[in-house]
Design a protein around this motif. Structure first.
Motif, PDB file in Angstrom:
ATOM      1  N   ASP A  89      31.463  80.752 -14.969  1.00 58.35           N
ATOM      2  CA  ASP A  89      32.189  79.999 -13.942  1.00 58.35           C
ATOM      3  C   ASP A  89      33.635  79.724 -14.357  1.00 58.35           C
ATOM      4  OD1 ASP A  89      29.211  78.067 -13.451  1.00 58.35           O
ATOM      5  OD2 ASP A  89      29.959  79.706 -12.198  1.00 58.35           O
ATOM      6  N   THR A  90      33.976  80.084 -15.562  1.00 61.39           N
ATOM      7  CA  THR A  90      35.338  79.874 -16.053  1.00 61.39           C
ATOM      8  C   THR A  90      36.351  80.616 -15.199  1.00 61.39           C
ATOM      9  OG1 THR A  90      34.650  79.482 -18.330  1.00 61.39           O
ATOM     10  CG2 THR A  90      36.877  80.316 -18.008  1.00 61.39           C
ATOM     11  N   GLY A  91      37.455  79.944 -14.904  1.00 61.76           N
ATOM     12  CA  GLY A  91      38.512  80.566 -14.126  1.00 61.76           C
ATOM     13  C   GLY A  91      39.429  79.516 -13.533  1.00 61.76           C
ATOM     14  N   VAL A  92      40.380  79.987 -12.756  1.00 61.47           N
ATOM     15  CA  VAL A  92      41.253  79.090 -12.010  1.00 61.47           C
ATOM     16  C   VAL A  92      40.733  79.026 -10.579  1.00 61.47           C
ATOM     17  CG1 VAL A  92      43.606  78.603 -11.257  1.00 61.47           C
ATOM     18  CG2 VAL A  92      43.204  79.692 -13.481  1.00 61.47           C
ATOM     19  N   TYR A  93      40.548  77.824 -10.082  1.00 56.39           N
ATOM     20  CA  TYR A  93      39.990  77.602  -8.760  1.00 56.39           C
ATOM     21  C   TYR A  93      41.094  77.191  -7.795  1.00 56.39           C
ATOM     22  CZ  TYR A  93      35.271  77.937 -10.600  1.00 56.39           C
ATOM     23  OH  TYR A  93      34.107  78.400 -11.168  1.00 56.39           O
TER      24      TYR A  93
END
Length: 114
Positions: A89-93
Motif C-alpha cells: 500500500d506504500t505510495g503517494v495518495y
C-alpha cells in the motif's frame, strides 16, 4: 478552479491504520464523483477507491475489505480510512475527480513497513 489538499499520510507498520483527508476548494464539489488514487514508487498512478455524488462506493480489488472512502459535502472533504495496511500500500495518495481529472495536488505519502 478546484484545488486539492491531501493530508494524513505517514509511516506505519504493517497491520496498522491511517485516515487520509482531501479538502477540495472551488464550487460544485458535491455533484462530482471523487476518487483516491495511489502512485507506488516507480509505477503509474492507479485508482484505489471511488465515491459517487450519492455516496455509492467502489474499490480496487487490492483494497476491498480494508479501505473505506467517505465524503462530507458540507466540508468539501473526502476521506480514506485505511486498515490492515500492507507494504504494497506504500505510495503517494492523491484525490481528484473521477471524470474530467483536474490538476493534481501534492498528495500525501504513505509508507508501510513490514
Amino acid at each position: 478552479q478546484v484545488h486539492f489538499v491531501e493530508s494524513g499520510g505517514g509511516l506505519v507498520q504493517a497491520g496498522g491504520s491511517l485516515r487520509l483527508s482531501c479538502v477540495a476548494s472551488g464550487s460544485a464539489f458535491s455533484i462530482n464523483a471523487m476518487a483516491w488514487y495511489r502512485q507506488a514508487p516507480g509505477k503509474q498512478r492507479d485508482l484505489v477507491a471511488i465515491i459517487g455524488s450519492g455516496g455509492e462506493t467502489d474499490y480496487g480489488d487490492s483494497v476491498k475489505g480494508r479501505f473505506a472512502i467517505s465524503r462530507d459535502n458540507a466540508k468539501n472533504t473526502v476521506y480514506l480510512q485505511m486498515n490492515s495496511l500492507k507494504p504494497e500500500d506504500t505510495g503517494v495518495y492523491y484525490c481528484n475527480k473521477v471524470v474530467g481529472v483536474l490538476p493534481w495536488g501534492q498528495g500525501t505519502r504513505v509508507t508501510v513497513s513490514s
